[in-house]
Design a protein around this motif. Structure first.
Motif, PDB file in Angstrom:
ATOM      1  N   TYR A   1      -8.398 -30.900 -40.037  1.00 31.00           N
ATOM      2  CA  TYR A   1      -9.534 -30.424 -40.815  1.00 31.00           C
ATOM      3  C   TYR A   1     -10.678 -30.042 -39.871  1.00 31.00           C
ATOM      4  O   TYR A   1     -10.882 -30.674 -38.838  1.00 31.00           O
ATOM      5  N   GLN A   2     -11.413 -29.037 -40.290  1.00 34.38           N
ATOM      6  CA  GLN A   2     -12.508 -28.534 -39.463  1.00 34.38           C
ATOM      7  C   GLN A   2     -13.694 -29.486 -39.511  1.00 34.38           C
ATOM      8  O   GLN A   2     -14.134 -29.911 -40.578  1.00 34.38           O
ATOM      9  N   THR A   3     -14.205 -29.846 -38.343  1.00 30.28           N
ATOM     10  CA  THR A   3     -15.385 -30.712 -38.262  1.00 30.28           C
ATOM     11  C   THR A   3     -16.277 -30.230 -37.121  1.00 30.28           C
ATOM     12  O   THR A   3     -15.863 -29.431 -36.273  1.00 30.28           O
TER      13      THR A   3
ATOM     14  N   TYR B   1     -10.879 -26.585 -50.551  1.00 30.96           N
ATOM     15  CA  TYR B   1     -10.558 -26.260 -49.158  1.00 30.96           C
ATOM     16  C   TYR B   1     -11.829 -26.110 -48.329  1.00 30.96           C
ATOM     17  O   TYR B   1     -11.933 -26.664 -47.220  1.00 30.96           O
TER      18      TYR B   1
ATOM     19  N   ASN C   1     -13.056 -28.734 -45.266  1.00 28.49           N
ATOM     20  CA  ASN C   1     -13.136 -28.191 -43.909  1.00 28.49           C
ATOM     21  C   ASN C   1     -14.576 -27.912 -43.495  1.00 28.49           C
ATOM     22  O   ASN C   1     -14.808 -27.244 -42.477  1.00 28.49           O
TER      23      ASN C   1
ATOM     24  N   LYS D   1     -11.978 -20.391 -41.574  1.00 23.92           N
ATOM     25  CA  LYS D   1     -11.910 -21.542 -40.676  1.00 23.92           C
ATOM     26  C   LYS D   1     -11.636 -21.110 -39.242  1.00 23.92           C
ATOM     27  O   LYS D   1     -12.238 -21.631 -38.281  1.00 23.92           O
TER      28      LYS D   1
ATOM     29  N   ASP E   1      -2.182 -22.240 -41.462  1.00 22.64           N
ATOM     30  CA  ASP E   1      -3.229 -23.173 -41.875  1.00 22.64           C
ATOM     31  C   ASP E   1      -3.137 -23.456 -43.371  1.00 22.64           C
ATOM     32  O   ASP E   1      -3.269 -24.605 -43.801  1.00 22.64           O
TER      33      ASP E   1
ATOM     34  N   TYR F   1      -2.326 -27.089 -44.825  1.00 24.03           N
ATOM     35  CA  TYR F   1      -3.290 -27.743 -45.718  1.00 24.03           C
ATOM     36  C   TYR F   1      -2.604 -28.253 -46.979  1.00 24.03           C
ATOM     37  O   TYR F   1      -2.837 -29.389 -47.404  1.00 24.03           O
TER      38      TYR F   1
END
Length: 361
Positions: free
Chosen positions: A40-42, A104, A108, A189, A220, A224
């Motif tokens: 996951y995007q952070t 989503y 993310n 993303k 992706d 996910y």
């Protein structure tokens, strides 16, 4: 794809291109799969200029226009045929698809991505182009201006085409397919992690290089869905995104071949459908095996409880037999003793023979 039997009639250079296209189509599909483990995007650095105004929604819907949307549905027929799904460019996006892209983006941390569901807002897109300082001004006012002009002059409400615009950081959706929505989210993303977004956008719009971001977004989306354990949508995603990726390969190869774009696309999408359905069937079989394992585990967990329940009647039956035996012994003991009678007051009255001596008076 051009049948192999016709390859001898094709010049050597073009034959090599066709074989390369076949390898590009088949190899990633056979070897590729959902990106696992999913990341996951952070840690994104927000751009203050791109914050939504007070009362502005991140996801907006265009007002229903039956005639206009009907025209858009007809224009989208080729896409429906190529992906073999009537929900492609149907201009009637369900709450389920909206909820999928909303979840989503939230998970993310893509809080500044705008989502336009079947909406035409050219002024809004020009404003977002101006404010998006994460893309250098040189790219924004050249390539970015071309994308804004395309959005203005070729409204998606008519021509369709789900897409992500990195110059305005906007997702436009016209298809009622969560898989496609997540694919566009995958683009958002991907671009959010790039330092030189404008350069990356222009470079990956070139033939062949365009396959790189499409592959990232596809994997992706699949990864996910696997991480979220949404196997039903993952199965559908393979059926949609694999043939869609095949059309990207065809689009990249079309300028290099003497055939029409439609012929190349139609030929390329067939192996995409075959492998996509194969992968979807694998997901289905995995899900069935998962359910079967859960069922076996559930049965094995309930067996001790069932055994305990089955033993209860036996215990009750034994207690009943013991009680009956006890009562029988009591009655037998009473029969063996001299007869005794109780009066109404409860006192024991013994028979006359039991008195010792004395005359009867």
């Amino acid at each position: 794809m051009v049948p192999v039997m016709f390859l001898p009639c094709v010049p050597v250079a073009q034959r090599q291109i066709l074989l390369a296209i076949a390898a590009l189509i088949i190899c990633p599909f056979v070897a590729g799969c959902a990106a696992t483990p999913y990341v996951y995007q952070t840690g994104l650095v927000p751009q203050p200029e791109m914050d939504f105004a007070e009362g502005e929604s991140q996801i907006v819907r265009g007002r229903p226009k039956p005639v206009l949307d009907g025209i858009g549905w007809v224009v989208g027929v080729p896409g429906k045929i190529l992906l073999w799904n009537r929900r492609v460019d149907n201009h009637d996006v369900s709450p389920e698809t909206e909820a999928a892209i909303a979840a989503y983006l939230e998970k993310n941390h893509l809080d500044q991505v705008k989502v336009r569901i079947n909406e035409y807002d050219p002024l809004g897109e020009w404003r977002r182009l101006r404010k998006n300082k994460s893309v250098g001004w040189g790219w924004r006012y050249t390539a970015g201006t071309l994308t804004a002009l395309s959005y203005t002059l070729l409204p998606g409400r008519i021509v369709g085409g789900d897409n992500y615009n990195p110059f305005t950081n906007t997702i436009s959706l016209y298809s009622d397919l969560p898989a496609i929505a997540l694919h566009e989210g995958g683009h958002a993303k991907d671009f959010s992690s790039r330092k030189y977004k404008g350069t990356y956008a222009v470079a990956t719009s070139l033939p062949v290089l365009s396959l790189w971001p499409e592959s990232i977004a596809t994997n992706d989306a699949l990864g996910y869905l696997r991480a979220e354990e949404n196997y039903e949508q993952e199965e559908e995603a393979y059926r949609v995104l694999y043939p869609a990726y095949a059309t990207y390969i065809a689009g990249a190869a079309s300028p290099l071949l003497p055939f029409s774009d439609l012929a190349v696309t139609a030929g390329a999408v067939i192996p995409g459908h075959i492998v996509g359905r194969w992968k979807a069937n694998e997901v289905k079989q995995e899900q069935l095996a998962r359910v079967a394992r859960r069922g076996v585990h559930h049965v094995s967990a309930t067996e001790p409880e069932l055994d305990a329940r089955q033993s209860e009647p036996e215990t009750g039956k034994q207690d009943g037999v013991q009680q009956s035996h006890f009562e029988t012994e009591v009655f037998r003991s009473d029969d063996e003793q001299p007869a005794r009678f109780r009066g109404e007051s409860g006192n024991v009255i013994q028979p006359a023979s039991a008195f010792s001596g004395g005359d009867e008076r």
